[in-house]
Motif scaffolding. Structure first.
Motif: not given
Length: 227
Positions: A186-202
Motif C-alpha cells: 500500500m504505497p499511499t499508506v506507506a507514504l503517510l507512515t513515512a511522514t509520521l516517521l519524519l514528524l516523530l524524528t523531529l
C-alpha cells in the motif's frame, strides 16, 4: 532470521573490545576548541552564547555557593545533549539508553548534593525529612516515606532519561519497519507512515535536548535544597 528490536541497545563490540568508550569520547572531539584570536568564529560564538544563557538560567535562583557547580553541570548538559543527538543518526549507538551509564551520572552527583547539605547545614537538610506541623503519630511514617523518596531521586533521574530515549528509538524503528513493509503493498499508506516517521524524528530531536535539560535542572534543584 528475525532481528530483535532491542538489539540496537546492545553495546557494540569489535574484537571483544566494547565501543561504548569511543561513543563517549566522540562528543568532546566534535566540540570546537577555543582559539587565541581576538575574534571567534561563528561556531565558537554560538557555543559561548548557549553556555552563557544556560548557566544564567539554571544558576540564577541558586546562592553563590551553588555557582561553583556551573562548569560541571554545563559540561554535563552539553555532553548529554550531544550523546542524545548523535544517537539519532543512522548506524550509531546511544550510550544514554544504558541505565548503568545514566546511574553512573546520577548517583555521584546526587550524593554530592546530599553530602554538601549534611556538611554545611545538617539541621536544614534533615528538616526536609519531617514537614513542620506533622502530628506525632505520623512522624515515624513520614520520616520513612521521605527517606525512601530521597533515595529514589537518583533512580528516577537515571530511569527517566533511559526510558524516554529507549521508547523513542523503539517507536522510530517500529514505524520505519512498518513503512518498509507497507511500501510494496500500500504505497499511499506507506507514504503517510513515512511522514509520521519524519514528524516523530523531529519530536525525538526535541526530546533528546529536553531530557538532557531536565536531568541537569533536577540536579540543580537538589543542589538548591542543600546549599
Amino acid at each position: 532470521m528475525t532481528l530483535s528490536f532491542f538489539d540496537q541497545f546492545m553495546s557494540p563490540t569489535y574484537l571483544g573490545i566494547p565501543l561504548i568508550v569511543l561513543a563517549l569520547s566522540l562528543p568532546w572531539v566534535l566540540f570546537p576548541k577555543p582559539s587565541a584570536r581576538w575574534l571567534n568564529n561563528r561556531l565558537l560564538t554560538l557555543q559561548g552564547w548557549f553556555m552563557n544563557h544556560f548557566t544564567q538560567q539554571i544558576f540564577q535562583p541558586l546562592s553563590l555557593g551553588g555557582h561553583k557547580w556551573a562548569a560541571l553541570l554545563t559540561s554535563l548538559m552539553l555532553f548529554l545533549i550531544t550523546l542524545n543527538m548523535l544517537g539519532l543518526l543512522p548506524y550509531t549507538f546511544t550510550p544514554t539508553t544504558q541505565l548503568s551509564l545514566n546511574m553512573a551520572f546520577a548517583v555521584p552527583l546526587w550524593l554530592a548534593t546530599v553530602i554538601i547539605g549534611m556538611r554545611n547545614q545538617p539541621t536544614h537538610a534533615l528538616g526536609h525529612l519531617l514537614p513542620e506541623g506533622t502530628p506525632t503519630l505520623l512522624i515515624p511514617i513520614l520520616i520513612i516515606i521521605e527517606t525512601i523518596s530521597l533515595f529514589i531521586r537518583p533512580l528516577a533521574l537515571g530511569v527517566r532519561l533511559t526510558a524516554n530515549l529507549t521508547a523513542g528509538h523503539l517507536l522510530i524503528q517500529l514505524i520505519a519497519t512498518a513503512a518498509f513493509v507497507l511500501l510494496p503493498l500500500m504505497p499511499t499508506v506507506a507514504l503517510l507512515t513515512a511522514t509520521l516517521l519524519l514528524l516523530l524524528t523531529l519530536l525525538e530531536v526535541a526530546v533528546a535536548m529536553i531530557q538532557a535539560y531536565v536531568f541537569v535542572l533536577l540536579l540543580s534543584l537538589y543542589l538548591q535544597e542543600n546549599v
